[in-house]
Design an enzyme around this catalytic site. Structure first.
Site, PDB file in Angstrom:
ATOM      1  N   LYS A  63       0.836  -1.205   0.000  1.00 19.13           N
ATOM      2  CA  LYS A  63       0.000   0.000   0.000  1.00 19.13           C
ATOM      3  C   LYS A  63       0.873   1.259   0.000  1.00 19.13           C
ATOM      4  O   LYS A  63       0.600   2.215  -0.743  1.00 19.13           O
ATOM      5  CB  LYS A  63      -0.914   0.002   1.220  1.00 19.13           C
ATOM      6  CG  LYS A  63      -1.713   1.293   1.425  1.00 19.13           C
ATOM      7  CD  LYS A  63      -2.629   1.606   0.261  1.00 19.13           C
ATOM      8  CE  LYS A  63      -3.277   2.993   0.386  1.00 19.13           C
ATOM      9  NZ  LYS A  63      -4.165   3.113   1.541  1.00 19.13           N
ATOM     10  N   LYS A 122       2.064  11.446   5.787  1.00 21.89           N
ATOM     11  CA  LYS A 122       2.263  10.233   6.583  1.00 21.89           C
ATOM     12  C   LYS A 122       2.585   9.052   5.691  1.00 21.89           C
ATOM     13  O   LYS A 122       3.512   8.266   5.957  1.00 21.89           O
ATOM     14  CB  LYS A 122       1.011   9.965   7.422  1.00 21.89           C
ATOM     15  CG  LYS A 122       1.083   8.726   8.307  1.00 21.89           C
ATOM     16  CD  LYS A 122       0.462   7.487   7.682  1.00 21.89           C
ATOM     17  CE  LYS A 122      -1.026   7.627   7.488  1.00 21.89           C
ATOM     18  NZ  LYS A 122      -1.614   6.351   6.963  1.00 21.89           N
TER      19      LYS A 122
END
Length: 289
Positions: A168, A237
């Site tokens: 991911k 992030k």
């Protein structure tokens, strides 16, 4: 009908939980801000006052913002309470945390599955997510019927959960490159008097088809970054997660420092920091670096 727990009802989690509810499941929902559960409760979900009530289901899911949020509910006591049960973490967390959680679950006799997703809130609500799943094969089989409700395809990555999180992060690293490339080239052609909408249509309808160039290209061309489908801080992030994956692989990506600088500059801007992550394009368009 199966009783399921679902924790984390942000823009993604609420859409996924609603899919499970509409499929006829008994869904126990929890969110740190209780008001986020109101619409689901009105539609038939059961409200949990504490995370433990959602964890009590044989299978539970969580969709939270980051490592800190995940750790705030999956502490040692919560993991012990999950003995004999399966929990699916759908958040985009660091592979290192996923490894720690998988080991803790195993010690507690609980089953841990990682299932980060590809898609924005509207995609989640429509049940069209791509789900990146990793964990014990029997557990993946157990939760696949629920994934079928949530998404259009489940990509079984392997039996080590953290690999799904690494994949991911790597996918999002590709998206970030595309956002930056679109932003830089739009800035170039705009200064030549070219309509940015025409240029991004040219890109997406010829050499760069797909949802990133089509969807984000349109947002960037129009400068339409609010309300954010994915917040700027979450994009930064995820860039950090990609950096962790690269470091663990012994790689030093050439573009990473530049992308970090772009995100950090966007987050320093009072308007851009509240915008969709595609607004990193404005760092180039406005010549902010």
């Amino acid at each position: 009908m199966t009783t399921l727990g679902f924790l984390g009802l942000g823009s993604m989690g609420s859409g996924i939980a609603r899919r499970l509810l509409d499929a006829g499941h008994d869904v126990i929902v929890w969110n740190r801000s209780p008001d986020a559960a109101d619409q689901l409760v009105a539609a038939g979900a059961r409200r949990a006052q504490q995370p433990a009530e959602a964890f009590a289901a044989e299978v539970s899911f969580s969709m939270l913002a980051n490592d800190k949020a995940v750790l705030s509910i999956l502490d040692e006591s919560a993991i012990r309470s999950l003995a004999g049960r399966t929990h699916v973490v759908m958040a985009s967390i660091s592979p290192s945390l996923a490894d720690r959680l998988a080991a803790a679950f195993d010690s507690a006799g609980a089953t841990y599955v990682a299932a980060p997703v590809l898609g924005r809130p509207d995609v989640a609500a429509a049940g069209q997510l791509n789900i990146l799943a990793a964990g014990p094969p029997t557990a993946l089989d157990q939760v696949q019927p629920y994934f079928d409700v949530m998404g259009k395809r489940t990509w079984q990555i392997g039996d080590r959960p953290s690999v799904a999180n690494a994949v991911k992060a790597s996918v999002n690293y590709n998206i970030i490159h595309a956002l930056q490339a679109i932003g830089e080239t739009v800035a170039m052609v705009e200064r030549q008097g070219v309509d940015p909408g025409l240029f991004t249509e040219l890109l997406s309808s010829t050499l760069f088809g797909g949802v990133v160039y089509t969807g984000y290209g349109d947002l960037i061309a129009r400068g339409n970054y609010t309300p954010p489908g994915f917040q700027m801080a979450l994009g930064r992030k995820d860039l950090g997660l990609a950096e962790e994956v690269a470091a663990a692989s012994g790689l030093a990506p050439a573009t990473l420092p530049a992308l970090k600088a772009v995100f950090d500059r966007a987050l320093a801007d009072p308007i851009l920091k509240e915008s969709d992550w595609s607004a990193i394009a404005e760092v180039s368009r406005q010549n902010l670096l």
